[in-house]
Design a protein around this motif. Structure first.
Motif, PDB file in Angstrom:
ATOM      1  N   LEU A 342     -15.914 -36.906 -16.426  1.00 34.53           N
ATOM      2  CA  LEU A 342     -16.947 -37.016 -17.454  1.00 34.53           C
ATOM      3  C   LEU A 342     -17.096 -38.506 -17.691  1.00 34.53           C
ATOM      4  N   LEU A 343     -18.167 -39.109 -17.153  1.00 37.50           N
ATOM      5  CA  LEU A 343     -18.283 -40.555 -17.055  1.00 37.50           C
ATOM      6  C   LEU A 343     -19.230 -41.115 -18.106  1.00 37.50           C
ATOM      7  N   ASP A 344     -18.688 -41.965 -18.939  1.00 36.57           N
ATOM      8  CA  ASP A 344     -19.472 -42.693 -19.939  1.00 36.57           C
ATOM      9  C   ASP A 344     -20.356 -41.754 -20.758  1.00 36.57           C
ATOM     10  N   TRP A 345     -19.731 -40.738 -21.341  1.00 35.19           N
ATOM     11  CA  TRP A 345     -20.424 -39.807 -22.218  1.00 35.19           C
ATOM     12  C   TRP A 345     -20.207 -40.267 -23.664  1.00 35.19           C
ATOM     13  N   ASN A 346     -21.257 -40.892 -24.236  1.00 36.98           N
ATOM     14  CA  ASN A 346     -21.158 -41.497 -25.572  1.00 36.98           C
ATOM     15  C   ASN A 346     -19.972 -42.455 -25.654  1.00 36.98           C
ATOM     16  N   GLY A 347     -19.730 -43.189 -24.555  1.00 34.67           N
ATOM     17  CA  GLY A 347     -18.640 -44.167 -24.512  1.00 34.67           C
ATOM     18  C   GLY A 347     -17.341 -43.618 -23.980  1.00 34.67           C
ATOM     19  N   PHE A 348     -17.195 -42.306 -23.899  1.00 32.19           N
ATOM     20  CA  PHE A 348     -15.946 -41.706 -23.424  1.00 32.19           C
ATOM     21  C   PHE A 348     -15.997 -41.441 -21.917  1.00 32.19           C
ATOM     22  N   THR A 349     -14.872 -41.686 -21.255  1.00 34.98           N
ATOM     23  CA  THR A 349     -14.706 -41.363 -19.845  1.00 34.98           C
ATOM     24  C   THR A 349     -13.383 -40.624 -19.676  1.00 34.98           C
ATOM     25  N   LEU A 350     -13.433 -39.523 -18.960  1.00 31.87           N
ATOM     26  CA  LEU A 350     -12.219 -38.742 -18.681  1.00 31.87           C
ATOM     27  C   LEU A 350     -12.290 -38.294 -17.229  1.00 31.87           C
TER      28      LEU A 350
END
Length: 524
Positions: A342-350
């Motif tokens: 999950l790449l750069d989703w609202n600043g989050f990456t997992l």
């Protein structure tokens, strides 16, 4: 290793209008860092778990055995030097080195390894992990009409960390992805040197790419770049792409030497499927390196059988049966890998990656078999002693996984990772001999699953992006190794490898390290 990969961009864009220009484009990346590391056993310990004395040279890595009844250390050419036996002192690597001779290890005695603690620059001689993958390249295309175009790329690696002389300025330049090809609305075909589809499939998922905490140098994922390959990249169908590559043999191997049986059009191959749409990313890949690519012709034809050498090193004829590092591959090395992100989703990456490896290179090897049969002046053959070991080259299977997480705000990104590798398989035995006569007998298995072990790696880091092309970073990473299930082999070095080096990319059971890095990257 380069995970975000200009080569991924190239592969993804091969069928895209971005390559319509006929002009050559120069590009590159510079990445340097100041590093501090603490490393256990950069020189591995030496164990004597036998019933006889063992003599080692002061270089620590060169172990030689002789009849414990003699008073001198004998070299294979018959020359001799005095044996130094320290008394009343702890046996340390520094003492052994100072002796400038040989040292006797009594049964049950061992020589500790040598640790390293200190600073280096972008992965120096002793420092662990991957290099910083600096590069410069030229790429471009030519419009051939009717929707067809020729594409090309020449990329050179600028290796700041290959030379152990900090004032010689003689570090090497290597070739990276260099190829020519054709692209159209049906996809892209290229020939030359290129990252394997498996490597490309998880390139976007490593937030620590090209740093000390790169997932190749910590967890141990294996990314290959094929020197001679034919590759295909499909068009992008709403975020979904297929990639495939084959490696014609041509008698060449993966470092083992010439092998004329390595003659297939696909002695190695790699396949990948990738879905990338918005923040969602998923990939699956499968890769094979044939057994013929892992060994030379002599090993392939003759197997790994001891050869007879007769010498006069003890004043009488001496039959020496020996095998030294015979890398016999018994099956194709294969691996498969899954990636999710999950790449750069609202600043989050997992991100998460899993890899399974079977028939690891070297797992069928025969290493360091040595024993002596003395032929007396009267012609009698007397069995002397066995100072040797027989082992398969290492574990035959490995499982790896890693998770990474990051959060971006403003110009900053905080990130972390944790990964684990478990390896198993392989057996260890010793040759059995008749009490008289030069009879190699059979190999008896002493330990099954002899190379069981695991490693844990984690890292924390922070990036500051000055711009889209320039960033600074700091990180801390640690890799710990647990090989407690491994036997301490007779007259063994480290994890049982005669050289004391890692086997099949698996860390020596005595090796672990941690480090701090501060660096800067600029892309152009």
């Amino acid at each position: 290793m380069n995970k975000k990969l200009l080569t991924l961009a190239v592969a993804a864009a091969m069928a895209a209008p971005a390559l319509a220009s006929a002009e050559a484009i120069m590009y590159g990346k510079l990445n340097v860092s100041l590093d501090y590391q603490e490393i256990d056993n950069v020189i591995s310990p030496v164990y004597n778990n036998s019933a006889s004395d063992v003599f080692i040279r002061s270089t620590l890595g060169d172990t030689t055995f002789t009849d414990p009844g003699v008073d001198y250390f004998y070299y294979p050419d018959g020359t001799r030097s005095p044996i130094f036996v320290p008394t009343g002192e702890a046996l340390t690597p520094e003492l052994v080195q100072a002796l400038q001779g040989t040292v006797r290890l009594a049964p049950g005695q061992f020589l500790p390894g040598v640790n390293f603690k200190g600073w280096g620059f972008s992965k120096g001689a002793n420092l662990q992990g991957e290099g910083r993958a600096n590069r410069i390249g030229v790429k471009g295309s030519e419009d051939l009409g009717n929707g067809l175009k020729a594409i090309y790329q020449i990329e050179l690696g600028l290796n700041f960390d290959t030379n152990n002389n900090v004032v010689s300025n003689s570090d090497t330049i290597s070739y990276r992805n260099t190829f020519v090809g054709l692209a159209g609305n049906w996809g892209t075909v290229l020939m030359g040197r290129h990252d394997s589809p498996m490597k490309v499939s998880t390139g976007k998922l490593d937030l620590f790419s090209d740093t000390m905490a790169d997932y190749n140098g910590t967890v141990g994922f294996q990314d290959l770049r094929f020197d001679q390959t034919v590759a295909y990249v499909s068009p992008n169908w709403s975020g979904f792409q297929l990639m495939g590559a084959i490696v014609p043999g041509g008698g060449a191997t993966a470092g083992a030497g010439q092998n004329w049986n390595d003659d297939g059009i696909a002695e190695g191959y790699s396949l990948a499927a990738i879905y990338s749409n918005g923040p969602f990313y998923a990939s699956a890949a499968y890769e094979v390196v044939s057994e013929e690519m892992q060994m030379d012709t002599a090993t392939s034809l003759n197997g790994c059988f001891p050869s007879t050498v007769t010498s006069d090193i003890f004043g009488v004829n001496q039959n020496l049966y020996t095998v030294s590092s015979c890398d016999k591959a018994t099956d194709d090395f294969n691996k498969w890998r899954l990636g999710l992100g999950l790449l750069d989703w609202n600043g989050f990456t997992l991100t998460a990656i899993y890899e399974n490896q079977e028939n690891l290179p070297g797992s069928g090897a025969f290493e360091g078999v040595t024993y002596y049969d003395q032929v007396t002046p009267t012609g009698d053959v007397v069995y002397l002693s066995d100072f040797s070991w027989y082992l398969s080259g290492g574990p035959d299977k490995s499982e790896l996984w890693q998770i990474q997480a990051g959060y971006s705000f403003g110009n900053w990104m905080l990130k972390g990772m944790y990964g684990q590798r478990d390896w198993s398989g392989g057996s260890v035995g010793v040759p059995t001999f008749a009490e008289t006569g030069a009879n190699i007998g059979v190999y008896n298995s002493l330990y099954e699953e002899a190379f069981n072990g695991s490693s844990d790696s984690w890292a924390l880091g922070v990036d500051y992006n000055f711009s889209k092309r320039t960033k600074a970073y700091m990180l801390y990473t640690q890799t710990s190794v647990d090989g407690s299930d491994n036997p301490v082999l007779t007259n063994s070095i480290g994890d049982g490898s005669p050289s004391g080096e890692s086997v099949s990319g698996v860390p020596d059971r005595t090796s672990q390290w941690d480090g701090f890095s501060i660096g800067m990257m600029h892309s152009f």
